[in-house]
Scaffold this motif. Structure first.
Motif, PDB file in Angstrom:
ATOM      1  N   ASN A 232      53.450  41.706  47.027  1.00 49.50           N
ATOM      2  CA  ASN A 232      53.422  43.217  47.089  1.00 49.50           C
ATOM      3  C   ASN A 232      54.517  43.772  48.289  1.00 49.50           C
ATOM      4  O   ASN A 232      54.424  44.476  49.180  1.00 49.50           O
ATOM      5  CB  ASN A 232      51.845  43.565  47.963  1.00 49.50           C
ATOM      6  N   ALA A 233      55.912  43.256  48.091  1.00 49.20           N
ATOM      7  CA  ALA A 233      57.115  43.439  48.593  1.00 49.20           C
ATOM      8  C   ALA A 233      57.960  43.891  47.801  1.00 49.20           C
ATOM      9  O   ALA A 233      57.967  43.758  46.635  1.00 49.20           O
ATOM     10  CB  ALA A 233      57.385  42.202  49.467  1.00 49.20           C
ATOM     11  N   ASP A 234      59.074  44.698  48.241  1.00 48.50           N
ATOM     12  CA  ASP A 234      60.073  45.151  47.468  1.00 48.50           C
ATOM     13  C   ASP A 234      60.814  43.797  47.203  1.00 48.50           C
ATOM     14  O   ASP A 234      60.914  42.686  47.703  1.00 48.50           O
ATOM     15  CB  ASP A 234      61.199  45.556  48.359  1.00 48.50           C
ATOM     16  N   ILE A 235      61.476  43.967  45.864  1.00 50.16           N
ATOM     17  CA  ILE A 235      62.194  42.926  45.172  1.00 50.16           C
ATOM     18  C   ILE A 235      63.468  42.591  46.202  1.00 50.16           C
ATOM     19  O   ILE A 235      64.078  43.399  46.441  1.00 50.16           O
ATOM     20  CB  ILE A 235      62.764  43.166  43.939  1.00 50.16           C
ATOM     21  N   LYS A 236      63.744  41.315  46.656  1.00 55.24           N
ATOM     22  CA  LYS A 236      64.647  40.828  47.484  1.00 55.24           C
ATOM     23  C   LYS A 236      66.113  40.250  46.423  1.00 55.24           C
ATOM     24  O   LYS A 236      65.760  39.356  45.719  1.00 55.24           O
ATOM     25  CB  LYS A 236      64.408  39.907  48.354  1.00 55.24           C
ATOM     26  N   GLN A 237      67.041  41.051  46.753  1.00 51.21           N
ATOM     27  CA  GLN A 237      68.233  40.514  45.829  1.00 51.21           C
ATOM     28  C   GLN A 237      69.334  40.255  46.719  1.00 51.21           C
ATOM     29  O   GLN A 237      70.112  41.091  47.480  1.00 51.21           O
ATOM     30  CB  GLN A 237      68.534  41.518  45.044  1.00 51.21           C
ATOM     31  N   GLU A 238      69.463  38.954  47.003  1.00 50.68           N
ATOM     32  CA  GLU A 238      70.616  38.603  47.908  1.00 50.68           C
ATOM     33  C   GLU A 238      71.843  38.594  47.214  1.00 50.68           C
ATOM     34  O   GLU A 238      71.962  38.144  45.857  1.00 50.68           O
ATOM     35  CB  GLU A 238      70.157  37.066  48.272  1.00 50.68           C
ATOM     36  N   ALA A 239      72.914  38.949  47.891  1.00 52.75           N
ATOM     37  CA  ALA A 239      74.346  39.002  47.292  1.00 52.75           C
ATOM     38  C   ALA A 239      75.007  37.688  47.547  1.00 52.75           C
ATOM     39  O   ALA A 239      74.811  36.993  48.226  1.00 52.75           O
ATOM     40  CB  ALA A 239      75.086  40.045  48.224  1.00 52.75           C
ATOM     41  N   VAL A 240      75.376  37.485  46.162  1.00 54.02           N
ATOM     42  CA  VAL A 240      75.947  35.957  46.201  1.00 54.02           C
ATOM     43  C   VAL A 240      77.428  36.241  45.707  1.00 54.02           C
ATOM     44  O   VAL A 240      77.711  37.021  44.730  1.00 54.02           O
ATOM     45  CB  VAL A 240      74.930  35.244  44.766  1.00 54.02           C
ATOM     46  N   ASN A 241      78.335  35.521  46.497  1.00 51.74           N
ATOM     47  CA  ASN A 241      79.481  35.693  46.102  1.00 51.74           C
ATOM     48  C   ASN A 241      80.146  34.454  44.980  1.00 51.74           C
ATOM     49  O   ASN A 241      79.958  33.325  45.214  1.00 51.74           O
ATOM     50  CB  ASN A 241      80.577  35.202  47.385  1.00 51.74           C
ATOM     51  N   ILE A 242      80.512  35.148  43.639  1.00 52.35           N
ATOM     52  CA  ILE A 242      80.634  33.958  42.739  1.00 52.35           C
ATOM     53  C   ILE A 242      82.079  34.077  42.180  1.00 52.35           C
ATOM     54  O   ILE A 242      82.479  33.711  41.259  1.00 52.35           O
ATOM     55  CB  ILE A 242      79.671  34.432  41.385  1.00 52.35           C
ATOM     56  N   ASP A 243      82.875  34.500  43.259  1.00 50.64           N
ATOM     57  CA  ASP A 243      84.150  34.800  42.839  1.00 50.64           C
ATOM     58  C   ASP A 243      85.035  33.499  42.200  1.00 50.64           C
ATOM     59  O   ASP A 243      85.681  33.337  41.463  1.00 50.64           O
ATOM     60  CB  ASP A 243      85.109  35.402  43.990  1.00 50.64           C
ATOM     61  N   THR A 244      84.526  32.341  43.284  1.00 49.37           N
ATOM     62  CA  THR A 244      85.226  31.046  43.054  1.00 49.37           C
ATOM     63  C   THR A 244      84.636  30.554  41.727  1.00 49.37           C
ATOM     64  O   THR A 244      85.544  30.056  40.949  1.00 49.37           O
ATOM     65  CB  THR A 244      84.790  30.102  44.227  1.00 49.37           C
ATOM     66  N   ALA A 245      83.361  30.886  41.484  1.00 52.02           N
ATOM     67  CA  ALA A 245      82.721  30.384  40.182  1.00 52.02           C
ATOM     68  C   ALA A 245      83.195  30.853  39.095  1.00 52.02           C
ATOM     69  O   ALA A 245      83.764  30.396  38.085  1.00 52.02           O
ATOM     70  CB  ALA A 245      81.093  30.426  40.231  1.00 52.02           C
ATOM     71  N   LYS A 246      83.612  32.226  38.971  1.00 50.18           N
ATOM     72  CA  LYS A 246      84.200  33.209  37.840  1.00 50.18           C
ATOM     73  C   LYS A 246      85.682  32.559  37.761  1.00 50.18           C
ATOM     74  O   LYS A 246      85.971  32.369  36.526  1.00 50.18           O
ATOM     75  CB  LYS A 246      84.404  34.754  38.216  1.00 50.18           C
ATOM     76  N   GLN A 247      86.362  32.513  38.719  1.00 49.70           N
ATOM     77  CA  GLN A 247      87.658  31.814  38.509  1.00 49.70           C
ATOM     78  C   GLN A 247      88.010  30.569  37.738  1.00 49.70           C
ATOM     79  O   GLN A 247      88.579  30.344  36.986  1.00 49.70           O
ATOM     80  CB  GLN A 247      88.615  31.827  39.813  1.00 49.70           C
TER      81      GLN A 247
END
Length: 613
Positions: A232-247
């Motif tokens: 019964n809580a707000d959705i937690k969306q953690e920011a994930v750095n995927i710059d390295t994975a994308k590259q």
């Protein structure tokens, strides 16, 4: 009742089978396509009624959907729970990975119904919802209105879509004057509520958009959503750095394909294919506004490709489908010559979709002849130069072959190549797909990127992460899986010489075409064609059932390909060609082998099958 639902969900989440989160394709032997989602939820309801959340019981539930991009146990459970809490049928709740696809789905249905659509929002529409392009290229018509108070939405003669950005899940208030509520949950995706019995016939049409043009909310994101619902809580969306994975992903794709343009990575193979189709249609509209478009597609190719192309054409009066017979008794190159000559006579724009190797016959055309057929200059009836084709190449079976590099066979022909990521690129760990183009398609790629953005179908952060881990080893896995497949095919030729095997020749393999899939046309008997066909179809299932029954830890009745381990069996006519016209279906066995499996045991079991004939 609400408390019981929440408590049950919490226990289900604690005991969920890991396959629910990790698999991209599910078992066909416990799947009934006509009861997709329904059979799973009926059995899940039975477990709920007895408060049974044992992992073993959950594992035995019938397959909800054969591919997770269509839906999966966790998306079904999320939709079931929201239905229970809001007193709606679970089929009226549809979760999407995309924030714009549910809006586009309603607009598509109303295009055919010639029904007006009003889009109302309280905060902001998704940034990527480009109103001008959606109206101009997709052909959808609608009005937009911002309001402050949803309780004062007036009646409307047509469909009303209410779009809300929210971090909350649970009980939702839907005004009577709203037909469709789209709750947008940031990077998790969105959830569509179909309101009222008068909109019941929209459910199937919306589900079909999710099936062909986008994907369901992913298992990982469904877990996050269900956790929030239970707490019964707000959705937690953690920011994930995927710059390295994308590259890593971009660099590896460019290296594997020999291209220099920036690759585009989508949530699935069909997601990238849809962006390709809409990008090309915009390109045609921009450059040849008065010409008709002909989408040329093999009638027996992968059912998703076939169905999607026909769905795109159905929306637009100036777009038609042209069949391209490519395998069996048909030669792809000769078919291309014939089709392009006809399209030139019509002064139309040709977009050709083809699989190399073809599916399921695993055939490769003469590439030099293909190049000549595609590059040949043709004239219209008034003597002007006909529009040159764009070749859309599905490389899912052999993503390692370089077609588009500076010195490659299709370097000088406008070509977009794409691959389904649930196969070799991810080793079966995610559905993300990608496309690349040669140096003369830069403008087209920009437009494809526009539509990937509009449909909100870019790969998720987790998908990028998985691809960054798997793509670097892809070519080695392809080589290892081919060795197993070649050895198995050679063994079948030895012990069952009367069978017709569709597989690449040694000569083609030396050119780099090393798929790990083959199809098997088993020998049959009977006095009539009907008797022979009936016998063969029964024999197909006998073989598959023997393999998966004897080697259940490795052999699966499944449509997968390119997995990290095991062996996968299917009958294309009843799986990958599900929406293909009956006369074009292939009732044969298709098998795909991985780099890691007990080949000796598979040979042994196949010999048992041969001895039983």
């Amino acid at each position: 009742m609400q408390k019981n639902i929440i408590n049950y969900l919490q226990s289900v989440l604690e005991n969920k089978p890991q396959d629910w989160v990790n698999l991209t394709t599910h078992r066909l032997d416990i799947y009934n396509e006509s009861l997709a989602k329904v059979q799973f939820l009926n059995e899940f309801e039975d477990l709920f009624s007895t408060n049974n959340t044992k992992t073993e019981a959950l594992s035995q539930l019938h397959t909800a959907y054969d591919y997770i991009r269509l839906g999966h146990p966790l998306s079904c459970i999320l939709e079931w729970a929201l239905g229970k809490l809001n007193h709606l049928a679970s089929e009226n709740i549809i979760s999407f990975d995309s924030n714009t696809a549910p809006i586009l789905a309603v607009l598509r249905k109303n295009l055919f119904d010639k029904k007006e659509t009003r889009i109302i929002y309280t905060d902001a529409l998704p940034n990527n919802f480009n109103v001008d392009v959606v109206k101009r290229v997709y052909g959808y018509d609608f009005s937009i209105e911002k309001i402050d108070d949803i309780s004062t939405i007036p009646p409307f003669k047509g469909s009303t879509i209410l779009v809300q950005n929210t971090k909350e899940l649970g009980i939702t208030s839907i005004p009577n004057t709203v037909d469709f509520l789209v709750n947008i949950h940031g990077t998790l995706g969105s959830i569509l509520f179909v309101n009222g019995m008068q909109n019941k016939d929209y459910v199937g049409a919306i589900q079909h958009v999710r099936r062909r043009e986008t994907i369901a909310m992913t298992p990982a994101n469904c877990v996050i959503a269900l956790d929030a619902l239970v707490a019964n809580a707000d959705i937690k969306q953690e920011a994930v750095n995927i710059d390295t994975a994308k590259q890593t992903v971009f660099n590896t794709i460019k290296e594997v394909t020999g291209t220099t343009n920036l690759p585009l990575v989508a949530s699935s193979g069909l997601s990238i294919q849809y962006a390709i189709m809409m990008g090309l249609l915009q390109d045609a509209q921009d450059n040849y506004p008065d010409k008709a478009v002909k989408i040329v597609v093999p009638p027996n190719c992968y059912g998703g490709t076939n169905d999607q192309a026909r769905r795109v054409a159905a929306c637009l009066d100036h777009v038609d489908i042209v069949d391209l017979p490519v395998d069996g008794d048909n030669d792809m190159v000769q078919s291309i010559h014939r089709v392009l000559n006809t399209i030139a006579e019509q002064d139309a724009i040709p977009y050709i979709i083809a699989e190399i190797p073809t599916n399921p016959r695993v055939e490769v055309p003469n590439l030099k002849d293909l190049q000549e057929a595609l590059s040949k200059e043709r004239l219209t009836p008034n003597g002007t130069k006909a529009v040159a084709p764009v070749f859309i190449l599905d490389q899912t079976f052999c993503p390692n072959v370089q077609f588009l590099g500076e010195n490659d066979i299709l370097a000088d022909i406008k070509t977009i190549s794409f691959a389904s990521g649930s196969k070799f690129p991810s080793g079966g760990r995610c559905t993300a797909g990608y496309c690349v183009g040669n140096t003369i398609t830069t403008e087209i790629l920009t437009k494809i990127a526009t539509h990937l953005h509009i449909c909100d179908n870019e790969a998720t952060p987790l998908q990028y992460q998985i691809l960054s881990e798997q793509l670097p080893s892809m070519n080695q896995r392809i080589a290892d899986a081919y060795k197993n497949t070649r050895a198995f095919v050679s063994y079948i030729e030895e012990v069952l010489p009367d069978a017709k095997i569709n597989f690449v020749s040694e000569e083609l393999a030396s050119q780099g075409f090393t798929p790990s899939v083959f199809s098997l046309d088993l020998p049959t008997k009977g006095d009539t064609e009907e008797e022979r066909e009936t016998y063969k179809r029964a024999l197909n299932l006998k073989l598959i059932n023997l393999m998966i029954g004897t080697i259940p830890n490795e052999s699966k009745f499944c449509v997968s390909y390119g997995q990290l381990k095991g062996c996968y069996w299917t009958i294309p006519a009843t799986s990958t060609q599900g929406t293909t016209k009956e006369g074009d279906k292939d009732y044969i066995v298709r098998a795909s082998l991985s780099p890691k499996l007990d080949l000796t045991l598979h040979k042994q079991v196949f010999k048992e099958f041969v001895d039983s004939l």
